[in-house]
Design an enzyme around this catalytic site. Structure first.
Site, PDB file in Angstrom:
ATOM      1  N   GLY A  20     -38.990 -19.668 -34.672  1.00 55.89           N
ATOM      2  CA  GLY A  20     -38.736 -20.526 -33.495  1.00 55.89           C
ATOM      3  C   GLY A  20     -39.517 -20.378 -32.631  1.00 55.89           C
ATOM      4  O   GLY A  20     -39.158 -20.402 -31.425  1.00 55.89           O
ATOM      5  N   SER A  22     -41.782 -22.530 -31.308  1.00 56.18           N
ATOM      6  CA  SER A  22     -42.320 -24.022 -30.889  1.00 56.18           C
ATOM      7  C   SER A  22     -42.309 -24.204 -29.406  1.00 56.18           C
ATOM      8  O   SER A  22     -42.998 -24.684 -28.765  1.00 56.18           O
ATOM      9  CB  SER A  22     -41.501 -25.078 -31.533  1.00 56.18           C
ATOM     10  OG  SER A  22     -40.261 -25.352 -31.229  1.00 56.18           O
ATOM     11  N   ILE A  25     -38.811 -18.806 -25.374  1.00 56.79           N
ATOM     12  CA  ILE A  25     -38.881 -17.467 -25.848  1.00 56.79           C
ATOM     13  C   ILE A  25     -40.011 -17.135 -26.875  1.00 56.79           C
ATOM     14  O   ILE A  25     -40.840 -16.406 -27.067  1.00 56.79           O
ATOM     15  CB  ILE A  25     -37.801 -16.624 -26.162  1.00 56.79           C
ATOM     16  CG1 ILE A  25     -36.757 -16.455 -24.870  1.00 56.79           C
ATOM     17  CG2 ILE A  25     -37.862 -15.234 -26.576  1.00 56.79           C
ATOM     18  CD1 ILE A  25     -35.540 -15.979 -24.951  1.00 56.79           C
ATOM     19  N   ASP A  69     -36.497 -25.761 -42.027  1.00 55.79           N
ATOM     20  CA  ASP A  69     -35.026 -25.645 -41.424  1.00 55.79           C
ATOM     21  C   ASP A  69     -34.524 -24.442 -42.217  1.00 55.79           C
ATOM     22  O   ASP A  69     -34.046 -24.521 -43.014  1.00 55.79           O
ATOM     23  CB  ASP A  69     -34.248 -26.930 -41.864  1.00 55.79           C
ATOM     24  CG  ASP A  69     -32.837 -26.847 -41.182  1.00 55.79           C
ATOM     25  OD1 ASP A  69     -32.581 -25.772 -40.766  1.00 55.79           O
ATOM     26  OD2 ASP A  69     -31.927 -27.508 -41.501  1.00 55.79           O
ATOM     27  N   ASN A  96     -36.577 -14.915 -34.130  1.00 53.72           N
ATOM     28  CA  ASN A  96     -36.030 -15.636 -33.008  1.00 53.72           C
ATOM     29  C   ASN A  96     -35.478 -17.029 -32.967  1.00 53.72           C
ATOM     30  O   ASN A  96     -34.714 -17.429 -32.209  1.00 53.72           O
ATOM     31  CB  ASN A  96     -37.346 -15.998 -31.914  1.00 53.72           C
ATOM     32  CG  ASN A  96     -37.275 -16.592 -31.065  1.00 53.72           C
ATOM     33  OD1 ASN A  96     -36.718 -16.211 -29.900  1.00 53.72           O
ATOM     34  ND2 ASN A  96     -37.647 -17.788 -30.819  1.00 53.72           N
ATOM     35  N   SER A 157     -28.921 -11.417 -28.120  1.00 53.91           N
ATOM     36  CA  SER A 157     -28.060 -12.252 -26.912  1.00 53.91           C
ATOM     37  C   SER A 157     -27.223 -11.012 -26.066  1.00 53.91           C
ATOM     38  O   SER A 157     -26.484 -10.324 -26.722  1.00 53.91           O
ATOM     39  CB  SER A 157     -27.646 -13.371 -27.094  1.00 53.91           C
ATOM     40  OG  SER A 157     -26.936 -13.929 -25.877  1.00 53.91           O
ATOM     41  N   TYR A 170     -21.996 -18.887 -31.188  1.00 52.87           N
ATOM     42  CA  TYR A 170     -23.297 -18.427 -30.730  1.00 52.87           C
ATOM     43  C   TYR A 170     -22.999 -17.082 -30.435  1.00 52.87           C
ATOM     44  O   TYR A 170     -23.761 -15.996 -30.951  1.00 52.87           O
ATOM     45  CB  TYR A 170     -23.763 -19.121 -29.738  1.00 52.87           C
ATOM     46  CG  TYR A 170     -24.962 -18.546 -28.928  1.00 52.87           C
ATOM     47  CD1 TYR A 170     -26.195 -18.870 -29.652  1.00 52.87           C
ATOM     48  CD2 TYR A 170     -24.939 -17.709 -27.946  1.00 52.87           C
ATOM     49  CE1 TYR A 170     -27.525 -18.637 -29.383  1.00 52.87           C
ATOM     50  CE2 TYR A 170     -26.301 -17.436 -27.462  1.00 52.87           C
ATOM     51  CZ  TYR A 170     -27.534 -17.744 -28.189  1.00 52.87           C
ATOM     52  OH  TYR A 170     -28.942 -16.998 -27.543  1.00 52.87           O
ATOM     53  N   LYS A 174     -24.796 -13.877 -32.751  1.00 51.34           N
ATOM     54  CA  LYS A 174     -25.798 -13.025 -32.107  1.00 51.34           C
ATOM     55  C   LYS A 174     -25.115 -11.553 -32.430  1.00 51.34           C
ATOM     56  O   LYS A 174     -25.931 -10.517 -32.764  1.00 51.34           O
ATOM     57  CB  LYS A 174     -25.977 -13.188 -30.748  1.00 51.34           C
ATOM     58  CG  LYS A 174     -26.744 -14.670 -30.610  1.00 51.34           C
ATOM     59  CD  LYS A 174     -28.100 -14.401 -31.278  1.00 51.34           C
ATOM     60  CE  LYS A 174     -28.967 -15.815 -30.892  1.00 51.34           C
ATOM     61  NZ  LYS A 174     -30.341 -15.528 -31.345  1.00 51.34           N
ATOM     62  N   ILE A 203     -32.383 -16.444 -19.405  1.00 48.17           N
ATOM     63  CA  ILE A 203     -33.856 -16.427 -19.479  1.00 48.17           C
ATOM     64  C   ILE A 203     -34.362 -17.877 -18.998  1.00 48.17           C
ATOM     65  O   ILE A 203     -33.931 -18.736 -19.340  1.00 48.17           O
ATOM     66  CB  ILE A 203     -34.383 -16.208 -20.822  1.00 48.17           C
ATOM     67  CG1 ILE A 203     -34.110 -14.767 -21.379  1.00 48.17           C
ATOM     68  CG2 ILE A 203     -36.159 -16.263 -20.645  1.00 48.17           C
ATOM     69  CD1 ILE A 203     -34.722 -13.652 -20.311  1.00 48.17           C
TER      70      ILE A 203
END
Length: 264
Positions: A20, A22, A25, A69, A96, A157, A170, A174, A203
């Protein structure tokens, strides 16, 4: 799908896979490792153009760009295999990649249809938790077969502790990622592999800028007694430290990075 820069060699450089990477973070983490003299595999899910921008920002040479993916177990396996091949090995993994909360996947239980509820849970769990577990399996197996020490850092998180009422999948993913990391810390210590996690609060990534500029901006800034939100670079600095040999004794830890906005 890969893109490899020519690498002239170098002593002491680690090989680092950042999933992750791209933007946000992940980009900051990749940039920090490259500035440290390490070679980085920049993973992206679908945003190839953003990953190419990350590659352009990296110091040094020999970096690799890999698409895939992570919700697909075969793709997750291929990401690791490609990074091993193109970097010549992996010494550090940063998990990440995540399906982050957003307007398109908000799913509060009271107002979400059963179909949308299931879609949100399936996608977030598949990427944020199972994808990370599958990449970890690949990298850990690679390190064990080499007989080499290494580091794995998970990006979790604050929501794992504070709760995510509008995005419960989510928060659950996490929290499970933190627990998974601690299980791996125990399992992999005999092999010289340290596993840690970070738990960032809000963030200031480009993805979140609209919230900061909008009507809820002041409330977000007020969550921390510092009167601001965190930066991707602050998360990257913590990840860089936790991946270092000097931080091996931190294995199993979950480091809060929330500016005292949530204490546990």
């Amino acid at each position: 799908m890969t893109n490899v820069q020519e690498f002239p060699g170098g002593r002491g450089a680690r090989r680092v896979l950042v999933t992750g990477a791209s933007r946000g973070i992940g980009r900051a983490i990749a940039t920090a490792f490259a500035a440290h003299g390490d070679r980085v595999a920049v993973h992206y899910g679908s945003a190839r153009a953003d990953a190419e921008e990350t590659m352009r920002e990296l110091a040094g040479r020999g970096h690799v760009m890999i698409g895939g993916d992570l919700a697909d177990p075969e793709a997750a396996h291929e990401v690791v295999s490609t990074a091993v091949r193109d970097l010549g090995g992996i010494d550090v993994l940063v998990n990440n990649a995540a399906v982050a909360p957003g307007p398109d996947n908000r799913h509060p239980v009271a107002t979400t249809t059963y179909a949308d509820w299931n879609r949100a849970w399936r996608r977030m769990i598949d990427v944020d938790l199972i994808g990370a577990a599958n990449v970890t399996h690949g990298v850990a197996t690679h390190l064990i077969q080499r007989g080499a020490p290494g580091s794995i850092v998970n990006v979790g998180s604050r929501g794992a502790y504070r709760g995510e009422p509008d995005y419960p999948a989510y928060g659950a993913a996490k929290a499970a990622l933190h627990a998974f990391g601690q299980s791996m810390a125990v399992a992999l210590a005999p092999h010289g592999i340290a596993v840690t996690s970070v738990a960032p609060g809000f963030i200031s990534t480009d993805r979140q800028q609209a919230k900061l500029d909008g009507p809820e901006g002041d409330a977000l800034l007020g969550q921390s007694p510092f009167g601001r939100v965190g930066t991707p670079e602050e998360v990257a600095a913590a990840v860089l430290h936790l991946s270092s040999p000097e931080a091996t004794w931190s294995s199993g830890a979950v480091l809060d990075l929330n500016g005292a906005s949530y204490l546990r």
